[in-house]
Structure formats: structure tokens, C-alpha cells
Design a protein around this motif. Sequence first.
Motif, PDB file in Angstrom:
ATOM      1  N   UNK A 288       0.820  -1.215   0.000  1.00  0.00           N
ATOM      2  CA  UNK A 288       0.000   0.000   0.000  1.00  0.00           C
ATOM      3  C   UNK A 288       0.855   1.266   0.000  1.00  0.00           C
ATOM      4  N   UNK A 289       1.997   1.210   0.638  1.00  0.00           N
ATOM      5  CA  UNK A 289       2.897   2.366   0.604  1.00  0.00           C
ATOM      6  C   UNK A 289       3.326   2.656  -0.831  1.00  0.00           C
ATOM      7  N   UNK A 290       3.572   1.602  -1.616  1.00  0.00           N
ATOM      8  CA  UNK A 290       3.921   1.786  -3.029  1.00  0.00           C
ATOM      9  C   UNK A 290       2.768   2.418  -3.794  1.00  0.00           C
ATOM     10  N   UNK A 291       1.547   2.168  -3.342  1.00  0.00           N
ATOM     11  CA  UNK A 291       0.365   2.740  -3.998  1.00  0.00           C
ATOM     12  C   UNK A 291      -0.011   4.102  -3.410  1.00  0.00           C
ATOM     13  N   UNK A 292       0.844   4.634  -2.548  1.00  0.00           N
ATOM     14  CA  UNK A 292       0.625   5.944  -1.916  1.00  0.00           C
ATOM     15  C   UNK A 292      -0.602   5.954  -1.003  1.00  0.00           C
ATOM     16  N   UNK A 293      -0.941   4.803  -0.427  1.00  0.00           N
ATOM     17  CA  UNK A 293      -2.016   4.737   0.556  1.00  0.00           C
ATOM     18  C   UNK A 293      -1.422   5.067   1.922  1.00  0.00           C
ATOM     19  N   UNK A 294      -2.044   6.009   2.618  1.00  0.00           N
ATOM     20  CA  UNK A 294      -1.519   6.467   3.905  1.00  0.00           C
ATOM     21  C   UNK A 294      -1.392   5.313   4.890  1.00  0.00           C
ATOM     22  N   UNK A 295      -0.304   5.322   5.656  1.00  0.00           N
ATOM     23  CA  UNK A 295      -0.054   4.230   6.593  1.00  0.00           C
ATOM     24  C   UNK A 295      -1.108   4.173   7.688  1.00  0.00           C
ATOM     25  N   UNK A 296      -1.730   5.304   8.031  1.00  0.00           N
ATOM     26  CA  UNK A 296      -2.744   5.274   9.084  1.00  0.00           C
ATOM     27  C   UNK A 296      -4.005   4.545   8.620  1.00  0.00           C
ATOM     28  N   UNK A 297      -4.254   4.524   7.299  1.00  0.00           N
ATOM     29  CA  UNK A 297      -5.376   3.732   6.772  1.00  0.00           C
ATOM     30  C   UNK A 297      -5.086   2.252   6.976  1.00  0.00           C
ATOM     31  N   UNK A 298      -3.863   1.849   6.631  1.00  0.00           N
ATOM     32  CA  UNK A 298      -3.458   0.448   6.830  1.00  0.00           C
ATOM     33  C   UNK A 298      -3.594   0.059   8.307  1.00  0.00           C
ATOM     34  N   UNK A 299      -3.090   0.903   9.198  1.00  0.00           N
ATOM     35  CA  UNK A 299      -3.129   0.587  10.632  1.00  0.00           C
ATOM     36  C   UNK A 299      -4.567   0.532  11.152  1.00  0.00           C
ATOM     37  N   UNK A 300      -5.432   1.406  10.631  1.00  0.00           N
ATOM     38  CA  UNK A 300      -6.836   1.407  11.054  1.00  0.00           C
ATOM     39  C   UNK A 300      -7.524   0.107  10.661  1.00  0.00           C
ATOM     40  N   UNK A 301      -7.235  -0.395   9.465  1.00  0.00           N
ATOM     41  CA  UNK A 301      -7.845  -1.646   9.002  1.00  0.00           C
ATOM     42  C   UNK A 301      -7.246  -2.840   9.741  1.00  0.00           C
ATOM     43  N   UNK A 302      -5.949  -2.768  10.063  1.00  0.00           N
ATOM     44  CA  UNK A 302      -5.295  -3.869  10.784  1.00  0.00           C
ATOM     45  C   UNK A 302      -5.976  -4.143  12.124  1.00  0.00           C
ATOM     46  N   UNK A 303      -6.613  -3.127  12.714  1.00  0.00           N
ATOM     47  CA  UNK A 303      -7.282  -3.304  13.998  1.00  0.00           C
ATOM     48  C   UNK A 303      -8.513  -4.192  13.880  1.00  0.00           C
ATOM     49  N   UNK A 304      -9.020  -4.361  12.659  1.00  0.00           N
ATOM     50  CA  UNK A 304     -10.240  -5.157  12.490  1.00  0.00           C
ATOM     51  C   UNK A 304     -10.135  -6.020  11.240  1.00  0.00           C
ATOM     52  N   UNK A 305      -8.982  -6.661  11.060  1.00  0.00           N
ATOM     53  CA  UNK A 305      -8.753  -7.423   9.833  1.00  0.00           C
ATOM     54  C   UNK A 305      -9.233  -8.858   9.986  1.00  0.00           C
ATOM     55  N   UNK A 306      -9.569  -9.449   8.844  1.00  0.00           N
ATOM     56  CA  UNK A 306      -9.806 -10.893   8.795  1.00  0.00           C
ATOM     57  C   UNK A 306      -8.539 -11.525   8.221  1.00  0.00           C
ATOM     58  N   UNK A 307      -8.569 -12.795   7.932  1.00  0.00           N
ATOM     59  CA  UNK A 307      -7.411 -13.455   7.324  1.00  0.00           C
ATOM     60  C   UNK A 307      -7.505 -13.493   5.809  1.00  0.00           C
ATOM     61  N   UNK A 308      -8.417 -12.676   5.264  1.00  0.00           N
ATOM     62  CA  UNK A 308      -8.596 -12.602   3.817  1.00  0.00           C
ATOM     63  C   UNK A 308      -7.958 -11.328   3.281  1.00  0.00           C
ATOM     64  N   UNK A 309      -6.906 -11.433   2.453  1.00  0.00           N
ATOM     65  CA  UNK A 309      -6.311 -10.229   1.857  1.00  0.00           C
ATOM     66  C   UNK A 309      -7.307  -9.435   1.011  1.00  0.00           C
ATOM     67  N   UNK A 310      -8.232 -10.135   0.342  1.00  0.00           N
ATOM     68  CA  UNK A 310      -9.218  -9.434  -0.477  1.00  0.00           C
ATOM     69  C   UNK A 310     -10.136  -8.603   0.410  1.00  0.00           C
ATOM     70  N   UNK A 311     -10.581  -9.183   1.524  1.00  0.00           N
ATOM     71  CA  UNK A 311     -11.419  -8.445   2.465  1.00  0.00           C
ATOM     72  C   UNK A 311     -10.654  -7.249   3.025  1.00  0.00           C
ATOM     73  N   UNK A 312      -9.395  -7.443   3.336  1.00  0.00           N
ATOM     74  CA  UNK A 312      -8.554  -6.351   3.839  1.00  0.00           C
ATOM     75  C   UNK A 312      -8.493  -5.222   2.822  1.00  0.00           C
ATOM     76  N   UNK A 313      -8.291  -5.572   1.565  1.00  0.00           N
ATOM     77  CA  UNK A 313      -8.186  -4.556   0.521  1.00  0.00           C
ATOM     78  C   UNK A 313      -9.500  -3.796   0.351  1.00  0.00           C
ATOM     79  N   UNK A 314     -10.614  -4.508   0.429  1.00  0.00           N
ATOM     80  CA  UNK A 314     -11.907  -3.826   0.314  1.00  0.00           C
ATOM     81  C   UNK A 314     -12.069  -2.797   1.418  1.00  0.00           C
ATOM     82  N   UNK A 315     -11.627  -3.146   2.617  1.00  0.00           N
ATOM     83  CA  UNK A 315     -11.713  -2.200   3.735  1.00  0.00           C
ATOM     84  C   UNK A 315     -10.808  -0.992   3.497  1.00  0.00           C
ATOM     85  N   UNK A 316      -9.594  -1.251   2.998  1.00  0.00           N
ATOM     86  CA  UNK A 316      -8.664  -0.153   2.732  1.00  0.00           C
ATOM     87  C   UNK A 316      -9.247   0.807   1.701  1.00  0.00           C
ATOM     88  N   UNK A 317      -9.795   0.256   0.626  1.00  0.00           N
ATOM     89  CA  UNK A 317     -10.361   1.103  -0.421  1.00  0.00           C
ATOM     90  C   UNK A 317     -11.565   1.885   0.108  1.00  0.00           C
TER      91      UNK A 317
END
Length: 683
Positions: A530-559
Motif C-alpha cells: 500500500x505504501x507503493x500505492x501511496x495509501x496512507x499508513x494510518x489507513x493500513x493501521x486502522x484496518x489492521x485493527x479489524x482485519x480478517x485473514x482474507x487479503x481481499x477483504x482487507x483490501x476492500x476495507x482499505x479502499x
Amino acid sequence: MSQADFLFELGTEELPPKSLMALSRALESSITGQLKELGLEHGQVIPYATPRRLAVIIEALEVQQADRHESRRGPSVKAPEKAVEGFARSCKVTLDDLAIVDTEKGQYYQFECQIKGSKTLDLLADVIDVALANLPIAKRMRWGASRNEFVRPVQWFILSLGNELVDTQLFDLSNSHSSRGHRFHSQGQITIDSPSSYAQQLRNQGHVVVSFDERKTMIRTQISEQAKALNATAVIDEKLLDEVTGLVEWPVCLTGRFDEAFLKVPAQALISSMKEHQKYFHFVDDKGDILPLFLTVSNIISKDANRVIAGNERVIRPRLADAVFFFETDKKTTLESRNEALGKVVFQAELGTVLDKTRRVSQLASRIARLIGADSALAARAGALSKADLNTDMVLEFSDLQGLMGHVYALSDGEDVTVAAALEQHYWPKFAGDCLPQSSIASAVAIADRLDTLVGLFGIGQPPTGSKDPYALRRATVGLLRIIIEQDLELDLAALLQASYALHEDLPSPLAKVQPQLLNFIFDRLRAHYEDQKVSVDIYLAVMENKSNSPLDFDRRVQAVSQFLKLDAAPALIASNKRVSNILSKNGNGDSSFDAALLLEAAEITLADSLEKIKQSNLAVITHGNYHDALQALAQLAGPLDQFFSDIMVMTDDDALKNNRLALLSELQTELGRVADISLLAH
């Protein structure tokens, strides 16, 4: 202050072309860094690099350091006499030369002096010594009877400021104004008149283009011109272009031909043969098919270019003939029959052979195929054949053809076209920005192959450490995540890791340790993605607090969070949510659930009603992974929540009211955090 141009040229035997620019950049960086530390200002810095020289010109370099005032604090006036005398000796003065100054802690001795700046000419020898010693040279060599070491034997050097030479020696050589031109086209030594005339003199008198970038542009232009004349398209590989630029001092491009009979060999095999062994560029037609043409970059201007071309044609013919021989020999044996020989090839000492790996990959690919709606039998077949081409003569000769030759030979064997394609595509993506597998079968094998390697190496306690990653696990993980996310594959990584672990025999680390360790590693790679895609690190950290084990689900939350931040109501809701978090962290969550009957004020009733409506509407939305709409709905709470804090005293003296309001805020916090912890977002 006076200024003069600086020139340093180090002349050598032919330098390794692949390392040339790294050496040049390191030399420039070290010299300019040291000059900065010495306080010497300068103008433009111009690095040069050819096969036989590394050079740097620095314009308008100050010829002397500025004078500076130095002050050193000593011991207290109450300190023992020996301590004071020791301080004076370290300053090379007597006790009478020390001053006494008042500080907040009392009176202290202090030494002050004015230091005259050194002449730049007297400093440059040490600067160059340090710069050369710090060059990134993997293996240094010695030559002659000398014990000097460098990447290649050094033949001459120039180190001057203006027209004045620095009084020094390098590699037992004396400094002079003499340089050398092209090995064949130059007539004797060249006396450099000044740094400003260096490049032009070498071009005019020495037939050397010292600028790497200029030579690279010359080659690119010549290639394009010859392609146009041939009504073809030249395929310019940038790494190859850099390499040949590092091989020549005066580039001359020549085009030759080879027998069309060689075109029956897969194009990539011809390209690899020409590129790896001969450093040739190839041409394609308007359909993208390879043509029986090649382009070589010569370092001389020949009186008879046709003879040079004919010589290259004679050289390339046996190379391509070898490729034809390997190709025809390989086709006499099926891929499947080659698998048994993989049982003698060790993948990793503790993880068994390559054959063991293919069997695991086959089973895991079959399982993944079922999960993503693909044909599990075809995925199993592709996994079983995925490494068979490693035993072919073609891949043993040209390692970069692994996968591609598997594809070609599988089609020749009559394998299913999807299976054949998967043998090549399961290696995709090979690098950042590379294409992804083009079928679900290939994706299943690609995921299985990467997971097998990850689980195996973590299972034997060999994860990447620092800059060491011998099995390229970081790159493999990024590829794994790209396949899952960009192809919308709903996969539970925890379950897949468990399935992969079960296929390995007797891994020393237990699953309970390997699984969480690997999940953390994989999702950490997602942060870099996500850093390579210029997505703010605080967005990543916010989603990490409520992530599942699905990368696709994680990405949907980030977007979804990224889109939420564009809403006008987002800053207010984020700020209020942080306030909610602070209140609850200090005072607890109140009652287990709030009682609507205890809501007295209009602001708290409105907030409770709004929250209940959004909870009901988001129940189905979040279940289906529609996090965008869920956050859009939550944004409607910004107004009621702001009004609540404006009108309501949460920490009232009435314990029943207080606990009920805390319970309301607790439910609100839970709902706000169902997609991500928005209190962690910047606003």
C-alpha cells in the motif's frame, strides 16, 4: 571566496559493465559528501563513466575552507588541578590560555581559538583515498608485483583543482594531466588542458564519449534508425542497453541476419541466446513475431562494416544451432517422464527434493482450485508438472526460460492448453508491475507454490532477516497478495497455511507458531504494497485493527476507508470517535447495553435512534463486504455525535445516567470500528 573546477579521472583496464554505474554513483556520492563535511561549497557535479575510466568534474569548488571559530568546554574551576592541566594539554595550550566562563552550573574553563581554513588542494588526496576505499567492489584484485587492490588494474589518474595537480600518488602511480583515449582510435596520450575541456578533448582527440547517458542515447537512437530502415521494431531491453553502454567508448550499431530455419525454436530461446551470450538486440515485425535479425553494438568504427557483421553472423550461428539441438532433443522426452529425476534435485535440505515440492504443490493447488471455482483436477495436473522443465537441456542452458519451456513442451506432449499455460504463468508476477496469471488454474498453482515455500522455510526457522532473503520470500509474498487481491479471490490465508503445513512432513516449528508468524509477515508485506500505492499508513493501521485473514477483504476495507476520508463529514466523525475512545479508555464501558428508557435529553435520543437505524442497515451490507456503503452510512453519525458532545454531560453525578451514556458510546464505538478503527485516522 576563490573557486576552481575540480577533476578526478581514474583510468583502468576494462571495468565490469554491469557494475559501472554503481561504481560511478558511489564515487560521486562519496566525494560530494566529504566536501560537504569539509564545508566546501561547489557548483554542478558531473560524473563520467566508460569501460576504461571513472571520472568526476565539480564546477566552482571553493579553493580554501572558511576560517572557523572553535570553542571547547573544559572542567569546572573547582575540578582537581590535574584535570584542568590535562584539558589544557589536550588543547595544546597552557593553563593561562584558558578562559573562564559563567554557566548555569557555575564557572568552567573554556578553550577558544580561531582556526584557519585549509587549502582545498591539501584536502583532496584524502578525499579520493576514502572515496576509492568505500566503492562497492565485491571482489578486489591485485596486479603485477604490487599489493594494491582494485576492481581492475589501474593505469593512470588525474587529480587536479583548476590547472594545479594535487601532490599525491595512487596505486603507485604519479599524478599528471595525461589521459588516454580510445584503445584503437586514439593516438597516444592526451594532455588535459583543464577540467572544463576534459570531455571535449577526449571526444575530439581520444574518440571517447565519456558521458554514460550520452552513449546510451546514441545507442538507442542508432537502434531506432536501423529498425526504421529495416521496417521492423527493435526490442530494447533496458538492462541490456545499460550493459552494452558500459562496454563501449564509441558506440557503433550494426545489424546482421541469421537463418530463418532457426525461427522454429521458441522466440524466447533465441532471444536468450542472443542476449545472454552475445549482448545482441532483436527485432520483431508488426505482429510482434521475432525476425531473423540481430543488432550488435561495436566499440570500433570499421573500414569494412560488412566484415564485422559477417563475423558476428558466424558467431551467432552455432549458438542458435545449439538452441535448436536442445529443443529437438528435449521434445523426444515427455515432461511427465522428467519428474522422477527431480527426486534427485534438492529443493532445500530440510524440505526435501523438488519432486517432493511438486507433489505438495499439486495437492494444495487442487484444494485452492475448488475454493475459487476452478477445475481441481487440472490444477493438480499443472502443479504436478510445474517444475518438470527444470530437467530440460534448454532450461539448464538458459535458466530464464523455466516455465516458458514447460508451456511449450506440455503443448507438444498434448497436455490441456490451460495446464500448459499454467506451467509458465504460475511464476507470474516475477517482479513489480509484472502481469498476473491469466487463468484460475494458473493462479491456484501460483498461490500453492508460494505458500509451500513460505510455510516450509518458516517451518524450519528460516524466515528472511534484515536484508537477507535468499529465497526471495518478500517478493513471493507480494506476488501472492497481488494475485489474491487483483483477481478477487476470496481466500482465508489461515486455513490455507494450515493445509500447506499438513502437507509437509515433520516441520520442527509447530503450526501454532508458524501460522501467526506467517500471517504477520504476509500482512506486513501488504503494508509495503500500500505504501507503493501511496495509501496512507494510518489507513493500513486502522484496518489492521479489524482485519480478517482474507487479503481481499482487507483490501476492500482499505479502499472503502480511502473513499470515506474524502467525505466532508469524515474529519468531524474521526475527531468525535477519538473523543469517544478517550472517554471509554478512562471510564470503562458502563452497562452491558444502554437502556433507551434512560435516555432523557434530545441529543442522546437522536444519537441512539440514528445508531440503531445504521446498525440495521449495515448488518447485511457488511456481511456482503460492501464496506464502502457501510462507511458512507456511518458518516451520517457525525452530526448527531457532535450535537451529543455539545449538549450532553457524559460523566454526570447520576451513576445510572452515566453508565447508560457510556454504554451508548460503547455501542457506537463498536459500530464505528466494524470496518476499521477510524480513531487511528489522520484528519
